[in-house]
Design a protein around this motif. Structure first.
Motif, short mmCIF file in Angstrom:
data_model
loop_
_atom_site.label_atom_id
_atom_site.label_comp_id
_atom_site.label_asym_id
_atom_site.label_seq_id
_atom_site.Cartn_x
_atom_site.Cartn_y
_atom_site.Cartn_z
N TYR A 139 -36.27 19.20 -128.87
CA TYR A 139 -35.62 19.40 -130.16
C TYR A 139 -35.25 20.86 -130.40
O TYR A 139 -34.49 21.17 -131.30
N GLY A 140 -35.82 21.74 -129.63
CA GLY A 140 -35.55 23.16 -129.84
C GLY A 140 -36.15 23.67 -131.13
O GLY A 140 -35.67 24.63 -131.73
N ILE A 141 -37.18 22.99 -131.60
CA ILE A 141 -37.82 23.37 -132.86
C ILE A 141 -38.53 24.70 -132.68
O ILE A 141 -39.13 24.95 -131.65
N GLY A 142 -38.49 25.50 -133.69
CA GLY A 142 -39.21 26.76 -133.66
C GLY A 142 -38.29 27.96 -133.53
O GLY A 142 -38.71 29.08 -133.73
N ALA A 146 -50.96 13.71 -124.91
CA ALA A 146 -50.69 14.12 -126.29
C ALA A 146 -50.07 15.52 -126.30
O ALA A 146 -49.04 15.75 -126.95
N VAL A 147 -50.67 16.43 -125.57
CA VAL A 147 -50.15 17.81 -125.52
C VAL A 147 -48.84 17.85 -124.75
O VAL A 147 -47.88 18.51 -125.17
N GLY A 148 -48.78 17.14 -123.63
CA GLY A 148 -47.55 17.14 -122.82
C GLY A 148 -46.35 16.59 -123.57
O GLY A 148 -45.26 17.17 -123.53
N LEU A 149 -46.54 15.48 -124.27
CA LEU A 149 -45.45 14.91 -125.05
C LEU A 149 -45.07 15.80 -126.23
O LEU A 149 -43.90 15.90 -126.60
N GLY A 150 -46.06 16.48 -126.79
CA GLY A 150 -45.77 17.45 -127.86
C GLY A 150 -44.91 18.59 -127.35
O GLY A 150 -43.97 19.02 -128.03
N LEU A 177 -43.98 25.16 -137.75
CA LEU A 177 -44.27 24.81 -136.37
C LEU A 177 -45.24 25.79 -135.74
O LEU A 177 -46.16 25.40 -135.02
N HIS A 178 -45.07 27.06 -136.04
CA HIS A 178 -45.98 28.06 -135.49
C HIS A 178 -47.39 27.83 -136.02
O HIS A 178 -48.37 27.95 -135.28
N VAL A 190 -40.47 9.25 -127.08
CA VAL A 190 -41.40 10.36 -126.83
C VAL A 190 -42.23 10.63 -128.08
O VAL A 190 -43.45 10.78 -128.00
N LYS A 191 -41.57 10.65 -129.22
CA LYS A 191 -42.27 10.88 -130.48
C LYS A 191 -43.30 9.77 -130.75
O LYS A 191 -44.43 10.05 -131.16
N ALA A 192 -42.91 8.52 -130.51
CA ALA A 192 -43.82 7.40 -130.75
C ALA A 192 -45.05 7.50 -129.86
O ALA A 192 -46.19 7.34 -130.34
N PHE A 193 -44.84 7.76 -128.57
CA PHE A 193 -45.99 7.88 -127.68
C PHE A 193 -46.83 9.10 -127.99
O PHE A 193 -48.06 9.08 -127.85
#
Length: 142
Positions: A72-75, A61-65, A83-84, A4-7
């Motif tokens: 990852y539960g980042i944020g 790009a936005v969807g994978l982001g 991240l914000h 996912v990160k690569a794409f």
């Protein structure tokens, strides 16, 4: 998640390639001499196709982001201010993309009054936004 990160990286790079080149076409459109209808129409065709392609690239790009963000539960929690800030940059990139679409509509309607110099400066904005996003993701300054 590495796939996912690569794409995500590939689609973001491709999206930005379009955002780098589309305003360059606008520079050329702003410099078309009155009466050069064939040149104007050729540039408008190029700009329309590039905007359409760039828009298609922005969606994954936005969807994978979003997938990465949720996966990852980042944020959540302390130390994720980067991240914000990056999400704010993403909103600015989306706004820039929409501004490009609006400017193209003005060119098509022959109502755009901005100079080629203005478009040269406008063309630098995505470079700064990409630089800011990469620094935020890699350095995580806050």
């Amino acid at each position: 998640m590495l796939w996912v990160k690569a794409f995500h990286i590939v689609f973001v790079a491709s999206w930005f390639a379009g955002l780098f080149y589309l305003p360059r076409i606008f520079v050329n459109l702003a410099m078309v001499q009155p009466g050069s209808l064939a040149e104007r129409e050729r540039l408008l065709l190029m700009a329309r196709k590039l905007l359409r392609f760039t828009t298609l690239l922005s969606v994954p790009a936005v969807g994978l982001g979003l997938w990465l963000w949720l996966g990852y539960g980042i944020g959540r929690g302390p130390g994720n201010g980067w991240l914000h800030a990056k999400l704010a940059v993403v909103l600015l990139v989306i706004g820039y993309h929409h501004m490009c679409a609006r400017l193209l509509r003005q060119f098509v309607a022959d109502t755009c009054q901005r100079s080629h110099v203005w478009f040269r400066w406008f063309n630098e904005i995505p470079v700064l936004l990409l630089l800011l996003a990469v620094v935020l993701v890699v350095v995580k300054p806050f």
